[in-house]
Design a protein around this motif. Structure first.
Motif, PDB file in Angstrom:
ATOM      1  N   CYS A  33     -26.420 -25.608  -4.795  1.00 47.54           N
ATOM      2  CA  CYS A  33     -25.748 -26.282  -5.582  1.00 47.54           C
ATOM      3  C   CYS A  33     -25.153 -25.619  -6.946  1.00 47.54           C
ATOM      4  O   CYS A  33     -26.178 -24.747  -7.442  1.00 47.54           O
ATOM      5  N   ARG A  36     -27.438 -25.935  -9.923  1.00 53.02           N
ATOM      6  CA  ARG A  36     -28.677 -25.519  -9.769  1.00 53.02           C
ATOM      7  C   ARG A  36     -28.753 -24.112  -9.770  1.00 53.02           C
ATOM      8  O   ARG A  36     -29.813 -23.285 -10.063  1.00 53.02           O
ATOM      9  N   GLY A  44     -29.772 -28.800 -12.789  1.00 56.85           N
ATOM     10  CA  GLY A  44     -29.284 -29.878 -12.004  1.00 56.85           C
ATOM     11  C   GLY A  44     -28.955 -31.197 -12.537  1.00 56.85           C
ATOM     12  O   GLY A  44     -29.296 -31.509 -13.722  1.00 56.85           O
ATOM     13  N   CYS A  45     -28.473 -32.328 -11.840  1.00 59.19           N
ATOM     14  CA  CYS A  45     -28.279 -33.683 -12.385  1.00 59.19           C
ATOM     15  C   CYS A  45     -29.796 -34.038 -12.673  1.00 59.19           C
ATOM     16  O   CYS A  45     -30.638 -33.786 -12.065  1.00 59.19           O
ATOM     17  N   PHE A  47     -31.241 -36.901 -12.556  1.00 59.89           N
ATOM     18  CA  PHE A  47     -31.979 -37.766 -11.457  1.00 59.89           C
ATOM     19  C   PHE A  47     -32.418 -37.327 -10.229  1.00 59.89           C
ATOM     20  O   PHE A  47     -33.124 -37.552  -9.388  1.00 59.89           O
ATOM     21  N   CYS A  48     -31.761 -35.886 -10.020  1.00 64.56           N
ATOM     22  CA  CYS A  48     -32.015 -35.164  -8.785  1.00 64.56           C
ATOM     23  C   CYS A  48     -33.378 -34.438  -8.397  1.00 64.56           C
ATOM     24  O   CYS A  48     -33.957 -33.604  -9.357  1.00 64.56           O
ATOM     25  N   VAL A  50     -33.704 -32.918  -4.481  1.00 65.41           N
ATOM     26  CA  VAL A  50     -33.218 -32.956  -3.199  1.00 65.41           C
ATOM     27  C   VAL A  50     -34.402 -33.319  -2.297  1.00 65.41           C
ATOM     28  O   VAL A  50     -34.102 -33.978  -1.343  1.00 65.41           O
ATOM     29  N   TYR A  87     -27.869 -30.905  -0.794  1.00 59.67           N
ATOM     30  CA  TYR A  87     -27.103 -30.127  -1.774  1.00 59.67           C
ATOM     31  C   TYR A  87     -25.601 -30.306  -1.626  1.00 59.67           C
ATOM     32  O   TYR A  87     -25.155 -31.547  -1.492  1.00 59.67           O
ATOM     33  N   ARG A 118     -20.015 -32.419  -4.180  1.00 58.81           N
ATOM     34  CA  ARG A 118     -19.605 -32.503  -5.320  1.00 58.81           C
ATOM     35  C   ARG A 118     -18.144 -32.496  -5.345  1.00 58.81           C
ATOM     36  O   ARG A 118     -17.409 -31.783  -4.761  1.00 58.81           O
ATOM     37  N   ARG A 159     -23.989 -33.792 -15.010  1.00 60.02           N
ATOM     38  CA  ARG A 159     -23.370 -33.731 -13.663  1.00 60.02           C
ATOM     39  C   ARG A 159     -22.509 -32.383 -13.524  1.00 60.02           C
ATOM     40  O   ARG A 159     -22.415 -31.951 -12.412  1.00 60.02           O
TER      41      ARG A 159
HETATM   42  S1  SF4 Z   1     -27.509 -34.270  -7.277  1.00 62.07           S
HETATM   43 FE1  SF4 Z   1     -26.174 -32.837  -5.916  1.00 62.07          FE
HETATM   44  S2  SF4 Z   1     -25.005 -31.874  -7.553  1.00 62.07           S
HETATM   45 FE2  SF4 Z   1     -26.581 -32.781  -8.544  1.00 62.07          FE
HETATM   46  S3  SF4 Z   1     -28.305 -31.260  -8.670  1.00 62.07           S
HETATM   47 FE3  SF4 Z   1     -28.610 -32.481  -7.084  1.00 62.07          FE
HETATM   48  S4  SF4 Z   1     -27.640 -31.254  -5.221  1.00 62.07           S
HETATM   49 FE4  SF4 Z   1     -26.547 -30.421  -7.238  1.00 62.07          FE
END
Ligand code: SF4
Length: 315
Positions: A33, A36, A44-45, A47-48, A50, A87, A118, A159
């Protein structure tokens, strides 16, 4: 629970069109991503994590092996959609994308592709490739993680893109006839029901074919986990989530397909809110809200004409 009585669900739509249940098999294509790997950012976002949504270890297996393993565990279905979920599944040279997508479609029981990505990471070559598969008769969905149309919140959750990026990609995809499913998060920091409705309106104005609604949940390994531990983030209660999700669904025209109306995560990865551990808890509560206050489109005057012989969930 018969959600399709109050919502135009993707599951029911697939069943109508294919004459049988079609399930999604989730894939890890080994993508990364840009938020990242340092291209856009490293953290990364916020909240993320994966690994809270997909078993990262499966990426050592081939696409064929991943599909076969999951299909073997499915008793209710004989045909599937291949869902590149982990991702940013358009983040590679087009030759690699072709290899990945083609190896999924090579399986006789796969009716199509769902590609999660994305909005700022969908080059023309990737769209052209997806359009080719669609022209060959495959079911093709581009799943775009927007989460919110509010650029201020987008920055706050790191984001790395804005609403204009999303709008641009949606226009290009839909001009090629590719269906777009947009992911939205309810309960992002600083957002209220008004923000969620505003996001929905902007998404509808840009044009969309499907929606996924997710509650914000705090997972171990995310940046938000630190804020939550410090008491700076309070996740929604189940009642708050159900109230907002119900309103969004009532404000969504009935031709738009709901691919998902909630989501879950397992402990110990899930930190909060606890109700997110049980997917059915929120699904049942949203269903009840819709039966009580009106189903999809009813805030717009739409009346959803359900098909009572179907018994399906969103996915
Ligand atoms: S939510 Fe998607 S775009 Fe955001 S850090 Fe996670 S993998 Fe990357």
């Amino acid at each position: 629970m018969q959600l399709h009585l109050v919502i135009n669900t993707f599951g029911a739509d697939l069943q109508r069109r294919y004459g049988e249940k079609i399930y999604k098999l989730t894939l890890h294509g080994g993508f990364t991503c840009p938020n990242r790997d340092g291209t856009l950012g490293r953290g990364g976002c916020t909240f993320c994590n994966v690994s809270s949504i997909i078993d990262e270890s499966i990426q050592v297996k081939s696409i064929h092996q991943q599909l076969a393993q999951q299909a073997n565990q499915m008793k209710k279905s004989k045909r599937y959609l291949a869902y590149f979920q982990a991702y940013t599944s358009t983040y590679a040279e087009v030759d690699k994308l072709r290899l990945m997508y083609q190896s999924a479609l090579a399986s006789a029981d796969i009716v199509g592709l769902c590609v999660g990505t994305r909005p700022d990471c969908v080059p023309n070559e990737a769209l052209t490739l997806l359009a080719e598969y669609q022209q060959q008769g495959y079911e093709v969905w581009l799943e775009l993680g927007l989460q919110t149309a509010n650029d201020h919140t987008q920055k706050r959750i790191n984001r790395g893109h804005n609403y204009a990026d999303y709008h641009y990609t949606v226009q290009k995809a839909r001009q090629l006839g590719i269906k777009v499913c947009t992911h939205l998060i309810i309960g992002l920091p600083g957002e209220t029901k008004r923000d969620n409705l505003s996001t929905l309106n902007q998404v509808l104005d840009s044009g969309v074919d499907g929606l996924k609604l997710h509650p914000l949940h705090i997972v171990e390994g995310s940046i938000m986990a630190q804020s939550w531990r410090a008491g700076r983030i309070t996740p929604l209660t189940l009642d708050e989530y159900v109230d907002i999700a119900g309103e969004l669904i009532r404000h969504t025209p009935k031709h738009i397909l709901f691919h998902r109306i909630s989501a879950n995560a397992r402990k110990p990865t899930l930190l909060a809110p606890e109700w997110c551990e049980n997917h059915w808890l929120s699904m049942n509560a949203v269903d009840k809200n819709l039966r009580q206050f009106g189903g999809q489109g009813q805030a717009l005057g739409d009346v959803y004409r359900f098909q009572s012989h179907l018994d399906v969930n969103c996915e």
